[in-house]
Motif scaffolding. Structure first.
Motif, PDB file in Angstrom:
ATOM      1  N   VAL A 107       0.899  -1.132  -0.114  1.00 15.59           N
ATOM      2  CA  VAL A 107      -0.141  -0.007   0.070  1.00 15.59           C
ATOM      3  C   VAL A 107       0.768   1.251  -0.115  1.00 15.59           C
ATOM      4  N   GLN A 108       0.944   2.103  -1.042  1.00  8.91           N
ATOM      5  CA  GLN A 108       1.409   3.392  -1.008  1.00  8.91           C
ATOM      6  C   GLN A 108       0.578   4.251  -0.210  1.00  8.91           C
ATOM      7  N   GLN A 109       1.191   4.735   0.788  1.00  8.18           N
ATOM      8  CA  GLN A 109       0.553   5.908   1.633  1.00  8.18           C
ATOM      9  C   GLN A 109       0.663   7.238   1.287  1.00  8.18           C
ATOM     10  N   ASP A 110      -0.183   8.064   1.244  1.00  8.57           N
ATOM     11  CA  ASP A 110       0.036   9.579   1.087  1.00  8.57           C
ATOM     12  C   ASP A 110      -0.967  10.268   2.106  1.00  8.57           C
ATOM     13  N   ALA A 111      -0.431  11.436   2.365  1.00  6.23           N
ATOM     14  CA  ALA A 111      -1.283  12.521   3.055  1.00  6.23           C
ATOM     15  C   ALA A 111      -1.551  13.785   2.714  1.00  6.23           C
ATOM     16  N   ILE A 112      -2.584  14.304   2.773  1.00  5.68           N
ATOM     17  CA  ILE A 112      -2.824  15.738   2.209  1.00  5.68           C
ATOM     18  C   ILE A 112      -3.235  16.714   3.482  1.00  5.68           C
ATOM     19  N   GLN A 113      -2.745  17.757   3.545  1.00  2.79           N
ATOM     20  CA  GLN A 113      -3.061  18.651   4.521  1.00  2.79           C
ATOM     21  C   GLN A 113      -4.143  19.451   4.044  1.00  2.79           C
ATOM     22  N   VAL A 114      -5.366  19.508   4.662  1.00  2.00           N
ATOM     23  CA  VAL A 114      -6.782  20.098   4.194  1.00  2.00           C
ATOM     24  C   VAL A 114      -7.113  21.255   4.877  1.00  2.00           C
ATOM     25  N   PRO A 115      -7.875  22.102   4.790  1.00  4.67           N
ATOM     26  CA  PRO A 115      -8.419  23.057   5.532  1.00  4.67           C
ATOM     27  C   PRO A 115      -9.467  22.519   6.206  1.00  4.67           C
ATOM     28  N   ASP A 116     -10.161  23.372   7.226  1.00  7.82           N
ATOM     29  CA  ASP A 116     -11.235  23.003   7.960  1.00  7.82           C
ATOM     30  C   ASP A 116     -12.422  23.605   7.102  1.00  7.82           C
ATOM     31  N   ASP A 117     -12.746  23.251   6.100  1.00  3.86           N
ATOM     32  CA  ASP A 117     -13.820  23.439   5.025  1.00  3.86           C
ATOM     33  C   ASP A 117     -14.180  22.483   4.574  1.00  3.86           C
ATOM     34  N   ASP A 118     -15.607  22.028   4.482  1.00 10.15           N
ATOM     35  CA  ASP A 118     -16.114  20.801   3.870  1.00 10.15           C
ATOM     36  C   ASP A 118     -15.994  21.093   2.086  1.00 10.15           C
ATOM     37  N   GLN A 119     -16.109  22.245   1.914  1.00  9.78           N
ATOM     38  CA  GLN A 119     -16.486  22.508   0.406  1.00  9.78           C
ATOM     39  C   GLN A 119     -14.993  22.289  -0.464  1.00  9.78           C
ATOM     40  N   LYS A 120     -14.069  22.858   0.530  1.00  9.76           N
ATOM     41  CA  LYS A 120     -12.626  22.679  -0.193  1.00  9.76           C
ATOM     42  C   LYS A 120     -12.001  21.279  -0.042  1.00  9.76           C
ATOM     43  N   LYS A 121     -12.546  20.472   0.833  1.00 12.61           N
ATOM     44  CA  LYS A 121     -12.302  19.077   1.022  1.00 12.61           C
ATOM     45  C   LYS A 121     -12.793  18.560   0.027  1.00 12.61           C
ATOM     46  N   VAL A 122     -13.892  18.621  -0.269  1.00 12.51           N
ATOM     47  CA  VAL A 122     -14.691  17.852  -1.501  1.00 12.51           C
ATOM     48  C   VAL A 122     -14.212  18.184  -2.679  1.00 12.51           C
ATOM     49  N   LYS A 123     -13.617  19.360  -2.830  1.00 11.37           N
ATOM     50  CA  LYS A 123     -13.031  19.761  -4.226  1.00 11.37           C
ATOM     51  C   LYS A 123     -11.905  18.886  -4.180  1.00 11.37           C
ATOM     52  N   ILE A 124     -11.014  18.769  -3.417  1.00 13.11           N
ATOM     53  CA  ILE A 124      -9.787  18.026  -3.509  1.00 13.11           C
ATOM     54  C   ILE A 124     -10.182  16.589  -3.701  1.00 13.11           C
ATOM     55  N   LEU A 125     -11.086  16.092  -3.092  1.00  8.17           N
ATOM     56  CA  LEU A 125     -11.642  14.997  -3.360  1.00  8.17           C
ATOM     57  C   LEU A 125     -12.127  14.375  -4.690  1.00  8.17           C
ATOM     58  N   LYS A 126     -12.871  15.418  -5.107  1.00  8.29           N
ATOM     59  CA  LYS A 126     -13.272  15.109  -6.756  1.00  8.29           C
ATOM     60  C   LYS A 126     -12.266  15.200  -7.523  1.00  8.29           C
ATOM     61  N   ASP A 127     -11.400  16.170  -7.330  1.00  6.99           N
ATOM     62  CA  ASP A 127      -9.940  16.262  -8.248  1.00  6.99           C
ATOM     63  C   ASP A 127      -9.286  14.979  -8.412  1.00  6.99           C
ATOM     64  N   ILE A 128      -9.300  14.348  -7.307  1.00  6.53           N
ATOM     65  CA  ILE A 128      -8.592  12.802  -7.070  1.00  6.53           C
ATOM     66  C   ILE A 128      -9.264  11.830  -7.953  1.00  6.53           C
ATOM     67  N   ILE A 129     -10.706  11.951  -7.690  1.00  7.83           N
ATOM     68  CA  ILE A 129     -11.473  10.987  -8.332  1.00  7.83           C
ATOM     69  C   ILE A 129     -11.512  11.137  -9.903  1.00  7.83           C
ATOM     70  N   LYS A 130     -11.728  12.377 -10.357  1.00  9.68           N
ATOM     71  CA  LYS A 130     -11.860  12.686 -11.697  1.00  9.68           C
ATOM     72  C   LYS A 130     -10.498  12.820 -12.501  1.00  9.68           C
ATOM     73  N   SER A 131      -9.468  12.428 -11.812  1.00  9.15           N
ATOM     74  CA  SER A 131      -8.024  12.209 -12.521  1.00  9.15           C
ATOM     75  C   SER A 131      -8.014  11.050 -13.142  1.00  9.15           C
ATOM     76  N   HIS A 132      -9.004   9.920 -12.738  1.00  8.00           N
ATOM     77  CA  HIS A 132      -8.906   8.939 -13.542  1.00  8.00           C
ATOM     78  C   HIS A 132      -7.604   7.929 -13.293  1.00  8.00           C
ATOM     79  N   GLN A 133      -7.100   8.333 -12.255  1.00 14.16           N
ATOM     80  CA  GLN A 133      -5.790   7.648 -11.963  1.00 14.16           C
ATOM     81  C   GLN A 133      -6.203   6.322 -11.236  1.00 14.16           C
TER      82      GLN A 133
END
Length: 253
Positions: free
Chosen positions: A79-105
């Motif tokens: 398992v390759q582990q990574d960690a992303i520091q995120v702000p205390d803001d759900d909308q910004k966190k969701v945007k980061i999550l969406k970017d990961i998903i839509k990268s199609h990686q």
């Protein structure tokens, strides 16, 4: 007994001990040949081995043996582990999550872990609006609902499972390419179980953890050390250098 440590964590130590005390005699052992004094074969399975489980093995088992694959309590090397520091803001966190998903990686199935069922439902609704096919698992779901969610993932009817720690143990979904800790686990043991849903059966996988020092400071040192132990992972500088990840462990002599 599978995940016996979790049973203890949930307050069922007395019940586990009662089970051990009333187990049938050794002639029920399928490997007993009928020669000599019969002995029962008892097995416990877990990815973590806390001291209380070690004490139980010494109390109830004859000549206990521990068989380890990898390091007890550590994440598997696949398992390759990574960690992303995120702000205390759900909308910004969701945007980061969406970017990961839509990268199609990462190809389905994907598992996203959260700590609260309200977050589970919120993310499911948000990602469904984003065009993703999600199912959820949390403590308010019945056993039938949980099994249906797992089956939908296995059958390809859904691509993303969003779940609390009820899905962290005891489920086997093949070929999970990505585990996202949208909310970091409350302890490193649960983190280990969560990311163990990927990188199984000889395959590699990726685990990405969102962290915020305000909410996760108690586990940042453990998270940093877990990632640094992995031969295929690199700990991000912001986590490695963060003051909340510099806790010095007390060592009993």
């Amino acid at each position: 007994m599978d995940e016996v440590d979790r049973m203890i964590d949930m307050g069922f130590e007395a019940q586990v001990k009662k089970i051990m005390e009333v187990l049938p005699p050794g002639d029920m052992n399928p490997y007993y040949t009928g020669k000599g004094r019969p002995e029962r074969l008892t097995m416990m399975f877990t990815a973590t081995m806390p001291p209380i489980i070690e004490r139980m093995t010494a109390s109830y088992l004859n000549r206990p043996v521990t068989a380890m694959i990898g390091e007890v309590g550590a994440a598997v090397e696949s398992v390759q582990q990574d960690a992303i520091q995120v702000p205390d803001d759900d909308q910004k966190k969701v945007k980061i999550l969406k970017d990961i998903i839509k990268s199609h990686q990462f190809q389905p199935p994907i598992i996203i872990f959260v700590n609260y069922k309200k977050t589970c439902d919120y993310l499911s609704e948000t990602l469904n609006e984003f065009g993703q096919r999600t199912v959820t698992m949390h403590g308010s779901k019945t056993q039938d609902q949980r099994e249906l969610a797992i089956q939908q993932i296995k059958d390809g009817e859904a691509d993303i499972l969003i779940a609390t720690d009820v899905a962290g143990r005891g489920i086997d979904i093949k070929n999970v390419s990505l585990v996202v800790n949208y909310q970091m686990a409350k302890n490193i043991s649960d983190y280990t179980h969560r990311i163990g849903r990927t990188g199984r059966a000889g395959r590699t996988g990726t685990a990405i953890t969102f962290w915020n020092a305000k909410f996760d400071k108690e586990v940042l040192t453990d998270l940093k050390e877990m990632i640094m132990k992995s031969p295929i992972s690199q700990c991000p500088d912001d986590l490695r250098r963060h003051e909340a990840a510099q806790t010095i462990r007390n060592i009993d002599v």
